[in-house]
Design an enzyme around this catalytic site. Structure first.
Site, PDB file in Angstrom:
ATOM      1  N   HIS A  39      12.052  28.244  23.884  1.00 47.30           N
ATOM      2  CA  HIS A  39      11.444  28.910  22.739  1.00 47.30           C
ATOM      3  C   HIS A  39      10.195  28.106  22.376  1.00 47.30           C
ATOM      4  O   HIS A  39      10.303  26.976  21.904  1.00 47.30           O
ATOM      5  CB  HIS A  39      12.429  28.960  21.567  1.00 47.30           C
ATOM      6  CG  HIS A  39      13.719  29.650  21.908  1.00 47.30           C
ATOM      7  ND1 HIS A  39      14.889  29.458  21.195  1.00 47.30           N
ATOM      8  CD2 HIS A  39      14.017  30.536  22.890  1.00 47.30           C
ATOM      9  CE1 HIS A  39      15.854  30.205  21.724  1.00 47.30           C
ATOM     10  NE2 HIS A  39      15.347  30.860  22.769  1.00 47.30           N
TER      11      HIS A  39
HETATM   12  C1  FAD Z   1      15.600  31.542  30.278  1.00 48.56           C
HETATM   13  C2  FAD Z   1      15.068  32.033  28.960  1.00 48.56           C
HETATM   14  C3  FAD Z   1      15.933  32.587  28.030  1.00 48.56           C
HETATM   15  C4  FAD Z   1      15.431  33.038  26.798  1.00 48.56           C
HETATM   16  N1  FAD Z   1      16.298  33.627  25.925  1.00 48.56           N
HETATM   17  C5  FAD Z   1      15.846  34.083  24.739  1.00 48.56           C
HETATM   18  C6  FAD Z   1      16.730  34.741  23.833  1.00 48.56           C
HETATM   19  O1  FAD Z   1      17.922  34.904  24.092  1.00 48.56           O
HETATM   20  N2  FAD Z   1      16.217  35.178  22.669  1.00 48.56           N
HETATM   21  C7  FAD Z   1      14.903  34.993  22.328  1.00 48.56           C
HETATM   22  O2  FAD Z   1      14.493  35.392  21.237  1.00 48.56           O
HETATM   23  N3  FAD Z   1      14.039  34.399  23.188  1.00 48.56           N
HETATM   24  C8  FAD Z   1      14.477  33.947  24.381  1.00 48.56           C
HETATM   25  N4  FAD Z   1      13.606  33.351  25.257  1.00 48.56           N
HETATM   26  C9  FAD Z   1      12.180  33.275  24.880  1.00 48.56           C
HETATM   27  C10 FAD Z   1      11.500  34.619  25.131  1.00 48.56           C
HETATM   28  O3  FAD Z   1      11.574  34.934  26.485  1.00 48.56           O
HETATM   29  C11 FAD Z   1      10.053  34.531  24.665  1.00 48.56           C
HETATM   30  O4  FAD Z   1      10.053  34.251  23.281  1.00 48.56           O
HETATM   31  C12 FAD Z   1       9.287  35.816  24.893  1.00 48.56           C
HETATM   32  O5  FAD Z   1       9.298  36.197  26.226  1.00 48.56           O
HETATM   33  C13 FAD Z   1       7.840  35.619  24.427  1.00 48.56           C
HETATM   34  O6  FAD Z   1       7.110  36.782  24.665  1.00 48.56           O
HETATM   35  P1  FAD Z   1       5.554  36.696  24.970  1.00 48.56           P
HETATM   36  O7  FAD Z   1       5.094  38.072  25.185  1.00 48.56           O
HETATM   37  O8  FAD Z   1       4.909  35.868  23.930  1.00 48.56           O
HETATM   38  O9  FAD Z   1       5.449  35.819  26.309  1.00 48.56           O
HETATM   39  P2  FAD Z   1       5.906  36.192  27.786  1.00 48.56           P
HETATM   40  O10 FAD Z   1       7.088  37.052  27.763  1.00 48.56           O
HETATM   41  O11 FAD Z   1       5.987  34.898  28.502  1.00 48.56           O
HETATM   42  O12 FAD Z   1       4.704  37.047  28.333  1.00 48.56           O
HETATM   43  C14 FAD Z   1       3.410  36.483  28.441  1.00 48.56           C
HETATM   44  C15 FAD Z   1       2.681  37.224  29.543  1.00 48.56           C
HETATM   45  O13 FAD Z   1       1.338  36.760  29.574  1.00 48.56           O
HETATM   46  C16 FAD Z   1       0.942  36.600  30.911  1.00 48.56           C
HETATM   47  N5  FAD Z   1      -0.122  35.598  30.983  1.00 48.56           N
HETATM   48  C17 FAD Z   1       0.006  34.273  30.810  1.00 48.56           C
HETATM   49  N6  FAD Z   1      -1.180  33.686  30.962  1.00 48.56           N
HETATM   50  C18 FAD Z   1      -2.076  34.669  31.227  1.00 48.56           C
HETATM   51  C19 FAD Z   1      -3.457  34.693  31.492  1.00 48.56           C
HETATM   52  N7  FAD Z   1      -4.167  33.561  31.485  1.00 48.56           N
HETATM   53  N8  FAD Z   1      -4.037  35.872  31.769  1.00 48.56           N
HETATM   54  C20 FAD Z   1      -3.327  37.036  31.778  1.00 48.56           C
HETATM   55  N9  FAD Z   1      -2.012  37.061  31.540  1.00 48.56           N
HETATM   56  C21 FAD Z   1      -1.387  35.895  31.256  1.00 48.56           C
HETATM   57  C22 FAD Z   1       2.194  36.147  31.610  1.00 48.56           C
HETATM   58  O14 FAD Z   1       2.092  36.400  33.001  1.00 48.56           O
HETATM   59  C23 FAD Z   1       3.256  36.985  30.922  1.00 48.56           C
HETATM   60  O15 FAD Z   1       3.467  38.213  31.569  1.00 48.56           O
HETATM   61  C24 FAD Z   1      14.058  32.898  26.488  1.00 48.56           C
HETATM   62  C25 FAD Z   1      13.200  32.333  27.432  1.00 48.56           C
HETATM   63  C26 FAD Z   1      13.692  31.898  28.651  1.00 48.56           C
HETATM   64  C27 FAD Z   1      12.742  31.310  29.646  1.00 48.56           C
END
Ligand code: FAD
Lengths: 532, 146
Positions: A465
């Protein structure tokens, strides 16, 4: 392919933050939205196959890790994607694929409690948020409907509507443990989760594969690919395998430079820019965009981009129960206890969240017994005994924001895409240490109450997280963005990531992130109408 | 069971199957997995020699009245030397985990649902990514007749 993409809104990252924001904007009538995504598209069934073919048992090895969009990989310890400094252990994990990290998340989706938004005012530690629970509540409700959440009672977070789906029923193991901990006064509630307890928005009912992370084979668990596909149906363009490398600004943000796998550059220009690249890549991209006029990077007049990193460090305890409880039957986590989430104790020690976990542990168990020299037929009996009597519990704690925890860039070392390496400093203070001591003591009492034996009780591990490194606040001197995620420095830049969180609470962050995105969607749409 | 000459430079699939069966105490090893593992093992220059030596010692031991149920590595009656003992353990580990650990080359998966670590809980605990219980099938203890 090089070229230019012009749009109204440019969104960097197709994870839950980027994809849900795009959908919201499209639903509000905003046209011409482009999501630019570093990673490739993947297929669920193919990914399941890759996991079965992988020799590793982590939750990432079935997902791509190409040179053009690299990510952390535990199995490549020799070439760390993130340089760790500082005394505390941290092995971060996230994905770079279309749909982002929720492909392999645990799907646990509790709300924060009202007091979590005013930690400093209530308990004199940490920081307050620039938005309160009541303001966010309608967006929590909307996010729960969008994601499709199964839950039960309000658990200290007042609700304007019931959960969209009935709770996931407790497992046999949950019931045995809950019964065994009654004498201690510990109570368990349904853990809100993004798993379908009835057919929901095209997802079937949870089938109990028990592999929520690394991947739900049936698709009953939410992953942001659902919102990517929905966004595309609403007319949003998703440009995959295109990694944003640099953001240019001239007061306002003027363009984003992104790179394709063949090395060619794409320039993206829009009226509004949203960085939704996750809690580490978001601040990293802002820092990487430093130039002569902005040596600290984009959106960083405060100097706080990359600071105040927070996790939910957790202690995991494995128990050997007096009789079989068949732990790995059912979804990975179904109940939690919120008994230690709040109280005056938060002045001295963190909020904690106790959960029962059911990850399958075949490999570790058999490996351990083989290494002890066990052979058939004894090993078969012992594997069965160990696995059926195993119970696993977790206590995750609220980490305080500490300015020294966070990232800087190492321009002398590069990742596989040629970008400066992220260097992450991580440490715990006395507040967190008090939380770990509490957790250790609690596990000893729990084991005694269950008449179980502690098999392992390790050091704190991260829960992936990623919070804090572009904190939101009302004062531009002490924060990076306002309560909508809008940069204090660049009014046409929105940062939508759990990196906005000024404090962490002790519960999983993604539902709160989703609520912030839905709220920001209205503000972005309004801003587009009135002009930047 | 006949003794095979240890000087042979290669070893047949049949001998590999037999030695696997003797080491794992199982007569019903999955045929596809045997073939896959055979290929991976035979990639190692030392494999034919070790397979034959371990095979021959166990066969000789059985001919001398030792029980098939005996613990293989702990029973000194087989008189394994250090290398043979290591090999028998390596073979056992590969069969149980379905993963081939190699000193120089990358670790390789050779079996998934046929890995023996799943044997003793079949029908009780679902095999990850392969088996499911159906909605709510986890609320009660399984029928565990074993
Ligand atoms: C194993 C695991 C278990 C988890 N379990 C939970 C849970 O049970 N409950 C919970 O609330 N949270 C959980 N989390 C955390 C949760 O996955 C994240 O909070 C959530 O995915 C965040 O969403 P996001 O869109 O911010 O980032 P992400 O889902 O990481 O998406 C970001 C995206 O941006 C893209 N990106 C990155 N850099 C660039 C760039 N320079 N240019 C273009 N694209 C880019 C990436 O490729 C990705 O597709 C868990 C995480 C992990 C790893």
């Amino acid at each position: 392919m090089s070229g230019t993409i012009d749009a109204n809104v440019i969104i960097i990252g197709s994870g839950v933050a980027g994809a849900m924001t795009a959908c919201k904007l499209a639903q509000l009538g905003v046209r011409d939205i482009v999501i630019v995504e570093a990673g490739p598209r993947i297929d669920r069934a193919e990914t399941v196959k890759k996991f079965r073919a992988s020799p590793f048992i982590d939750s990432s090895s079935g997902y791509p890790n190409p040179d053009y969009a690299p990510r952390p990989d535990w199995n490549d310890a020799k070439n760390p994607y993130i340089e760790k400094t500082g005394p505390a252990f941290l092995n971060e994990e996230y994905l770079r694929v279309v749909g982002g990290t929720t492909w392999h998340w645990g799907g646990c989706t509790p709300r924060f409690r009202p007091v979590d938004f005013r930690l400093a005012s209530a308990y004199g530690v940490g920081a307050d948020w620039p938005v309160d629970y009541d303001t966010l509540e309608p967006f929590y409700t909307e996010a729960e409907e969008e994601i499709g959440i199964a839950g039960e009672e309000d658990d200290g977070s007042p609700r304007s509507k019931p959960y969209p789906m009935a709770r996931i029923p407790s497992s046999y193991c949950d019931k045995v443990i809950a019964e065994g901990l009654k004498p201690m006064g510990i109570t368990f509630n349904a853990r809100p989760s993004a798993r379908a307890s009835r057919p929901y928005n095209g997802r079937g009912q949870c089938q109990g594969f028990g592999t929520c992370s690394p991947i739900c084979p049936s698709g009953a668990q939410y992953a942001a690919i659902y919102h990517v596909e929905k966004a595309e149906k609403l007319g949003v363009r998703v440009v995959d395998t295109t990694r944003a490398e640099r953001i240019h600004a001239d007061g306002k943000i003027t363009s984003v430079e992104a790179r394709k796998p063949d090395g060619s550059l794409v320039t993206l220009r829009g009226k509004i820019y949203v960085v939704a690249a996750n809690g580490i890549e978001t601040p990293r991209l802002l820092l990487m965009s430093a130039g002569e006029r902005r040596p600290r990077g984009i959106a960083n007049t405060s100097g706080l981009v990359g600071r105040y990193f927070m996790e939910h460090p957790a202690l995991t305890c494995r128990l050997k129960m007096p009789r079989p409880v068949y732990s790995s039957r059912g979804p990975e986590s179904i109940v939690t206890s919120s008994d230690f989430r709040d109280g005056p104790f938060r002045r001295e020690r963190p909020s904690s969240m106790l959960s029962i976990e059911h990850p399958p542990r075949f490999h570790e168990t058999a490996d351990g017994l083989l290494r002890q020299g066990l052979e058939p037929p004894k090993i078969d009996a012992d594997v069965k005994d160990a696995l059926t009597r195993m119970a696993e519990m977790n206590i995750g704690i609220e980490q305080l924001p500490d300015r020294q925890n966070g990232i800087t860039l190492n321009w002398d070392k590069r990742d596989r895409a040629g970008q400066p390496l992220t260097r992450l400093y991580y440490s715990f203070g006395s507040y967190e240490q008090a939380g770990f001591a509490f957790a250790r003591d609690m596990f000893k009492k729990i084991a005694a109450s269950l008449q179980a034996q502690i098999v392992s009780l390790g050091d704190p591990v991260p829960q992936f997280h990623l919070m804090g490194m572009t904190r939101m606040g009302n004062d531009p001197k002490t924060s990076v963005a306002d309560s909508f995620g809008r940069s204090h420095d660049h009014k046409n830049l929105f940062i939508l990531s759990s990196s906005l969180f000024p404090s962490a609470s002790s519960v999983n962050p993604t539902l709160t992130l989703a609520a912030l995105c839905l709220r920001a969607g209205h503000e972005i749409s309004r801003q587009l109408k009135v002009g930047n | 069971m006949s003794v095979v000459l240890a000087e042979e430079k290669t070893v047949s699939l049949d001998v590999f199957r037999k030695v696997s069966s003797l080491v794992t105490l199982r007569d019903n090893l999955d045929a596809d997995t045997v073939s896959r593992m055979y290929k991976v093992f035979l990639d190692e220059p030392w494999a034919p020699d070790h397979i034959l030596r371990v095979h021959n010692k166990i066969v000789a031991g059985l001919a001398n009245g030792l029980s098939r149920k005996n613990h293989l590595m702990k029973d000194l009656a087989w008189k394994f030397d250090e290398g043979e003992s290591w090999f028998a353990g390596h073979l056992l580990m590969t069969w149980y985990l379905g993963v081939y650990y190699h000193a120089e080359r990358p670790t390789q998966r050779v079996a998934y649902e046929t890995a023996l670590m799943f044997d003793s809980t079949r029908g009780i605990l679902p095999i990850p990514l392969v088996e499911s219980l159906g909605f709510g099938g986890w609320t009660d203890a399984p029928e565990d007749a074993r």
